[in-house]
Design an enzyme around this catalytic site. Structure first.
Site, short mmCIF file in Angstrom:
data_model
loop_
_atom_site.label_atom_id
_atom_site.label_comp_id
_atom_site.label_asym_id
_atom_site.label_seq_id
_atom_site.Cartn_x
_atom_site.Cartn_y
_atom_site.Cartn_z
N THR A 133 0.83 -1.21 0.00
CA THR A 133 0.00 0.00 0.00
C THR A 133 0.86 1.25 0.00
O THR A 133 1.99 1.24 0.50
CB THR A 133 -0.92 0.04 1.24
OG1 THR A 133 -0.11 0.05 2.43
CG2 THR A 133 -1.87 -1.13 1.27
N GLU A 163 -4.28 4.59 3.42
CA GLU A 163 -3.41 3.75 2.61
C GLU A 163 -4.16 3.28 1.38
O GLU A 163 -5.35 2.94 1.46
CB GLU A 163 -2.93 2.54 3.42
CG GLU A 163 -2.14 2.90 4.67
CD GLU A 163 -1.73 1.68 5.46
OE1 GLU A 163 -0.93 0.88 4.93
OE2 GLU A 163 -2.21 1.53 6.59
#
Length: 318
Positions: free
Chosen positions: A212, A260
């Site tokens: 991420t 994220e």
């Protein structure tokens, strides 16, 4: 489009213009009505259209600690205004001294001496000057004295968002904070966006096979409620479908709230240090603390399938 920071940035030979004044946070569909009317009036008169706004938000100066969550930073607002045809944006540094200007002094200092306004376009609830004592009626009276027209545009459109409430920045912020990013998008006319620089996090996603981008958001950003969302990550001119997680990562007993984004079906992306934007399309599920890593990995796989379909369907509708 020209961008000015403070009155001193305005060219000394600046001619007459058509002006609108306001915070315009989010540049939502109601704001767009006023700004578009300003541009149309300017074009009819053969003059430039100017938007005047403020930084920081007046509330932060008058009542420190009350800065509202922002739907869009100033550079993003300027981009959106440019798309509507605005010729110049003036960002006025809002200080306590500036807040003490009387309504008449404000008009003379900004609209007359610097922008030489030929027409001013505002919403019906526009207030200005010390203690917000000036309104559109007083503005029109000053217009007769200083030779500018005043046009009032009703910005209060409505739809399904917020149960049919009139569109506003306040309502949009509430919907974003509640996680209703689809309702917010109806008001904005586009997905809600957060921006920031990609920084190194705990790198758990990479270890789990789902890397991420940890986005360090800009100050005062309006961040959606904790949960998983479908959306897109914009980086280096590319728009990429993404699974977005907002929250504290409770499975790992996290305490810091993060945003994220996992870019779907892409490998080898190196986004560290880049300024990126994240658009929120739809809420998928709330934040969950999983009993095991296997359960988390399985659920992430299911989320990605759902998000892949949602983003693909949204692109088809465009």
């Amino acid at each position: 489009m020209q961008r000015w920071r403070g009155l001193e940035d305005i060219p000394q030979d600046w001619g007459r213009s058509v002006v609108t004044i306001g915070s315009y946070d989010g540049v939502h569909r109601g704001h767009q009505l006023i700004i578009q009317h300003t541009v149309d009036r300017a074009r009819a008169l053969g003059l430039p259209a100017v938007v005047v706004t403020f930084d920081p938000h007046p509330k932060e100066v008058l009542r420190p600690g009350t800065h509202p969550p922002l739907l869009a930073p100033h550079h993003r607002r300027a981009e959106l205004m440019a798309e509507l045809g605005v010729d110049a944006v003036l960002v006025l540094p809002f200080t306590m001294e500036f807040s003490n200007l009387s309504p008449a002094d404000f008009i003379v200092k900004v609209l007359i001496d610097k922008l030489r306004a030929k027409a001013v376009v505002e919403g019906p609830n526009f207030r200005f000057g010390h203690r917000a004592a000036g309104d559109v009626v007083y503005l029109a009276e000053l217009g007769k004295t200083y030779d500018f027209d005043v046009e009032v545009v009703d910005l209060y459109v409505s739809g399904e968002a917020g149960g049919g409430q009139p569109f506003s920045s306040t309502l949009t912020r509430r919907l974003v904070i509640e996680g209703d990013v689809e309702g917010a998008a109806e008001i904005l006319g586009r997905p809600h966006r957060v921006e920031g620089v990609v920084v190194r996090g705990a790198q758990r996603g990479r270890e789990l096979g789902v890397p991420t981008a940890n986005v360090e958001t800009l100050p005062h950003t309006a961040i959606p409620a904790d949960g998983v969302y479908a959306g897109w990550l914009h980086a280096q001119g590319e728009k990429m479908p993404a699974a977005i997680s907002v929250g504290t990562n409770p499975t790992f007993d996290g305490t810091e709230r993060t945003v994220e984004a996992h870019v779907i079906d892409r490998v080898g992306l190196d986004l560290y240090g880049l300024h990126v934007a994240v658009d929120f399309l739809a809420f998928v599920r709330g934040q969950v603390k999983f009993d095991s890593l296997d359960a988390l990995i399985e659920r992430m796989g299911e989320d990605i399938k759902v998000i892949r379909d949602l983003t693909a369907a949204a692109e088809v509708k465009r």
